[in-house]
Design a protein around this motif. Sequence first.
Motif, PDB file in Angstrom:
ATOM      1  N   ILE A 239      25.205 -81.844-177.160  1.00  0.00           N
ATOM      2  CA  ILE A 239      26.654 -81.914-176.925  1.00  0.00           C
ATOM      3  C   ILE A 239      27.338 -82.617-178.096  1.00  0.00           C
ATOM      4  CG2 ILE A 239      28.449 -82.925-175.461  1.00  0.00           C
ATOM      5  CD1 ILE A 239      26.490 -82.414-173.091  1.00  0.00           C
ATOM      6  N   ARG A 240      26.738 -83.705-178.567  1.00  0.00           N
ATOM      7  CA  ARG A 240      27.310 -84.412-179.728  1.00  0.00           C
ATOM      8  C   ARG A 240      27.406 -83.500-180.946  1.00  0.00           C
ATOM      9  NH1 ARG A 240      24.193 -89.045-178.077  1.00  0.00           N
ATOM     10  NH2 ARG A 240      25.628 -90.638-177.364  1.00  0.00           N
ATOM     11  N   SER A 241      26.384 -82.668-181.129  1.00  0.00           N
ATOM     12  CA  SER A 241      26.344 -81.827-182.325  1.00  0.00           C
ATOM     13  C   SER A 241      27.354 -80.680-182.293  1.00  0.00           C
ATOM     14  CB  SER A 241      24.930 -81.278-182.541  1.00  0.00           C
ATOM     15  OG  SER A 241      24.620 -80.291-181.582  1.00  0.00           O
ATOM     16  N   VAL A 242      27.806 -80.269-181.112  1.00  0.00           N
ATOM     17  CA  VAL A 242      28.750 -79.146-181.020  1.00  0.00           C
ATOM     18  C   VAL A 242      30.161 -79.588-180.626  1.00  0.00           C
ATOM     19  CG1 VAL A 242      26.927 -77.482-180.513  1.00  0.00           C
ATOM     20  CG2 VAL A 242      28.138 -78.586-178.613  1.00  0.00           C
ATOM     21  N   SER A 243      30.383 -80.892-180.541  1.00  0.00           N
ATOM     22  CA  SER A 243      31.686 -81.409-180.116  1.00  0.00           C
ATOM     23  C   SER A 243      32.752 -81.198-181.182  1.00  0.00           C
ATOM     24  CB  SER A 243      31.592 -82.905-179.819  1.00  0.00           C
ATOM     25  OG  SER A 243      30.761 -83.115-178.713  1.00  0.00           O
ATOM     26  N   PRO A 244      33.966 -80.826-180.752  1.00  0.00           N
ATOM     27  CA  PRO A 244      35.087 -80.738-181.691  1.00  0.00           C
ATOM     28  C   PRO A 244      35.418 -82.113-182.258  1.00  0.00           C
ATOM     29  CG  PRO A 244      35.615 -79.681-179.598  1.00  0.00           C
ATOM     30  CD  PRO A 244      34.341 -80.419-179.407  1.00  0.00           C
ATOM     31  N   LYS A 245      36.190 -82.139-183.324  1.00  0.00           N
ATOM     32  CA  LYS A 245      36.532 -83.398-183.996  1.00  0.00           C
ATOM     33  C   LYS A 245      37.561 -84.217-183.236  1.00  0.00           C
ATOM     34  CE  LYS A 245      35.386 -81.571-188.471  1.00  0.00           C
ATOM     35  NZ  LYS A 245      35.854 -80.768-189.557  1.00  0.00           N
ATOM     36  N   GLU A 246      38.388 -83.553-182.423  1.00  0.00           N
ATOM     37  CA  GLU A 246      39.444 -84.269-181.711  1.00  0.00           C
ATOM     38  C   GLU A 246      39.345 -84.012-180.214  1.00  0.00           C
ATOM     39  OE1 GLU A 246      43.336 -84.088-183.253  1.00  0.00           O
ATOM     40  OE2 GLU A 246      42.654 -83.855-185.317  1.00  0.00           O
ATOM     41  N   GLY A 247      39.925 -84.912-179.439  1.00  0.00           N
ATOM     42  CA  GLY A 247      39.924 -84.775-177.993  1.00  0.00           C
ATOM     43  C   GLY A 247      39.083 -85.861-177.343  1.00  0.00           C
ATOM     44  N   LEU A 248      38.844 -85.691-176.063  1.00  0.00           N
ATOM     45  CA  LEU A 248      38.062 -86.640-175.287  1.00  0.00           C
ATOM     46  C   LEU A 248      36.923 -85.899-174.606  1.00  0.00           C
ATOM     47  CD1 LEU A 248      37.714 -89.463-173.939  1.00  0.00           C
ATOM     48  CD2 LEU A 248      39.223 -88.627-172.129  1.00  0.00           C
ATOM     49  N   ILE A 249      35.691 -86.335-174.843  1.00  0.00           N
ATOM     50  CA  ILE A 249      34.518 -85.763-174.187  1.00  0.00           C
ATOM     51  C   ILE A 249      33.704 -86.934-173.649  1.00  0.00           C
ATOM     52  CG2 ILE A 249      32.403 -84.419-174.441  1.00  0.00           C
ATOM     53  CD1 ILE A 249      33.775 -82.980-176.793  1.00  0.00           C
ATOM     54  N   GLN A 250      33.420 -86.887-172.353  1.00  0.00           N
ATOM     55  CA  GLN A 250      32.629 -87.928-171.719  1.00  0.00           C
ATOM     56  C   GLN A 250      31.429 -87.278-171.038  1.00  0.00           C
ATOM     57  OE1 GLN A 250      36.168 -89.142-169.481  1.00  0.00           O
ATOM     58  NE2 GLN A 250      35.798 -91.208-170.243  1.00  0.00           N
ATOM     59  N   VAL A 251      30.297 -87.998-171.035  1.00  0.00           N
ATOM     60  CA  VAL A 251      29.085 -87.498-170.406  1.00  0.00           C
ATOM     61  C   VAL A 251      28.603 -88.550-169.415  1.00  0.00           C
ATOM     62  CG1 VAL A 251      26.700 -86.763-170.775  1.00  0.00           C
ATOM     63  CG2 VAL A 251      28.442 -86.189-172.449  1.00  0.00           C
ATOM     64  N   LEU A 252      28.252 -88.098-168.230  1.00  0.00           N
ATOM     65  CA  LEU A 252      27.732 -88.971-167.187  1.00  0.00           C
ATOM     66  C   LEU A 252      26.423 -88.372-166.689  1.00  0.00           C
ATOM     67  CD1 LEU A 252      28.155 -91.339-165.166  1.00  0.00           C
ATOM     68  CD2 LEU A 252      29.357 -89.695-163.702  1.00  0.00           C
ATOM     69  N   VAL A 253      25.373 -89.195-166.642  1.00  0.00           N
ATOM     70  CA  VAL A 253      24.081 -88.742-166.128  1.00  0.00           C
ATOM     71  C   VAL A 253      23.831 -89.479-164.820  1.00  0.00           C
ATOM     72  CG1 VAL A 253      21.606 -88.573-166.572  1.00  0.00           C
ATOM     73  CG2 VAL A 253      23.222 -88.350-168.464  1.00  0.00           C
ATOM     74  N   ILE A 254      23.601 -88.707-163.760  1.00  0.00           N
ATOM     75  CA  ILE A 254      23.319 -89.286-162.447  1.00  0.00           C
ATOM     76  C   ILE A 254      22.099 -88.595-161.852  1.00  0.00           C
ATOM     77  CG2 ILE A 254      25.702 -89.976-161.994  1.00  0.00           C
ATOM     78  CD1 ILE A 254      26.010 -87.484-160.255  1.00  0.00           C
ATOM     79  N   THR A 255      21.472 -89.256-160.897  1.00  0.00           N
ATOM     80  CA  THR A 255      20.320 -88.642-160.243  1.00  0.00           C
ATOM     81  C   THR A 255      20.792 -87.535-159.308  1.00  0.00           C
ATOM     82  OG1 THR A 255      20.339 -90.132-158.347  1.00  0.00           O
ATOM     83  CG2 THR A 255      19.063 -90.837-160.286  1.00  0.00           C
ATOM     84  N   GLU A 256      19.883 -86.646-158.986  1.00  0.00           N
ATOM     85  CA  GLU A 256      20.228 -85.550-158.081  1.00  0.00           C
ATOM     86  C   GLU A 256      20.595 -86.102-156.700  1.00  0.00           C
ATOM     87  OE1 GLU A 256      21.051 -81.607-157.241  1.00  0.00           O
ATOM     88  OE2 GLU A 256      20.831 -82.677-159.108  1.00  0.00           O
ATOM     89  N   LYS A 257      19.976 -87.198-156.304  1.00  0.00           N
ATOM     90  CA  LYS A 257      20.300 -87.821-155.017  1.00  0.00           C
ATOM     91  C   LYS A 257      21.734 -88.354-155.019  1.00  0.00           C
ATOM     92  CE  LYS A 257      18.610 -91.250-151.747  1.00  0.00           C
ATOM     93  NZ  LYS A 257      17.588 -92.264-151.463  1.00  0.00           N
ATOM     94  N   GLN A 258      22.143 -88.970-156.119  1.00  0.00           N
ATOM     95  CA  GLN A 258      23.521 -89.450-156.224  1.00  0.00           C
ATOM     96  C   GLN A 258      24.496 -88.279-156.204  1.00  0.00           C
ATOM     97  OE1 GLN A 258      22.833 -91.562-159.880  1.00  0.00           O
ATOM     98  NE2 GLN A 258      23.092 -93.555-158.885  1.00  0.00           N
ATOM     99  N   TYR A 259      24.154 -87.213-156.911  1.00  0.00           N
ATOM    100  CA  TYR A 259      25.018 -86.037-156.947  1.00  0.00           C
ATOM    101  C   TYR A 259      25.154 -85.428-155.554  1.00  0.00           C
ATOM    102  CZ  TYR A 259      26.929 -81.538-158.391  1.00  0.00           C
ATOM    103  OH  TYR A 259      27.713 -80.435-158.527  1.00  0.00           O
ATOM    104  N   ALA A 260      24.058 -85.374-154.818  1.00  0.00           N
ATOM    105  CA  ALA A 260      24.082 -84.802-153.467  1.00  0.00           C
ATOM    106  C   ALA A 260      24.954 -85.631-152.522  1.00  0.00           C
ATOM    107  CB  ALA A 260      22.664 -84.695-152.919  1.00  0.00           C
TER     108      ALA A 260
END
Length: 106
Positions: free
Chosen positions: A62-83
């Motif tokens: 994701i970092r390698s293909v991100s545009p130069k401007e804007g806002l991009i956030q990444v959140l990693v959660i467990t499948e249990k939290q997502y459920a």
Amino acid sequence: MKGRFMRVMVLFDLPVETAEERRAYTGFRKQLIRKGFVMMQESVYTKIVQNPPAARAVISHIRSVSPKEGLIQVLVITEKQYAGMELIIGHVQKEIIDTNEKLVIL
């Protein structure tokens, strides 16, 4: 060792005022889709990964293909939290594949 399924969520707000910005937005979105992300809602995409190292690899991409401007956030959660996510208003989209199985036959 048993895999710890996790969700990588990408939340973004990218400018689309100029033709160049629109191309950057479209290219970024297409890269997410090519990498297996599914749109959860507008500008929020998710992907199931098997473990933390796989999540780090996805974030690196994701970092390698991100545009130069804007806002991009990444959140990693467990499948249990997502459920445990609670739906307040709206409805769950039936056409979205929501499984942690390795093989999905459509």
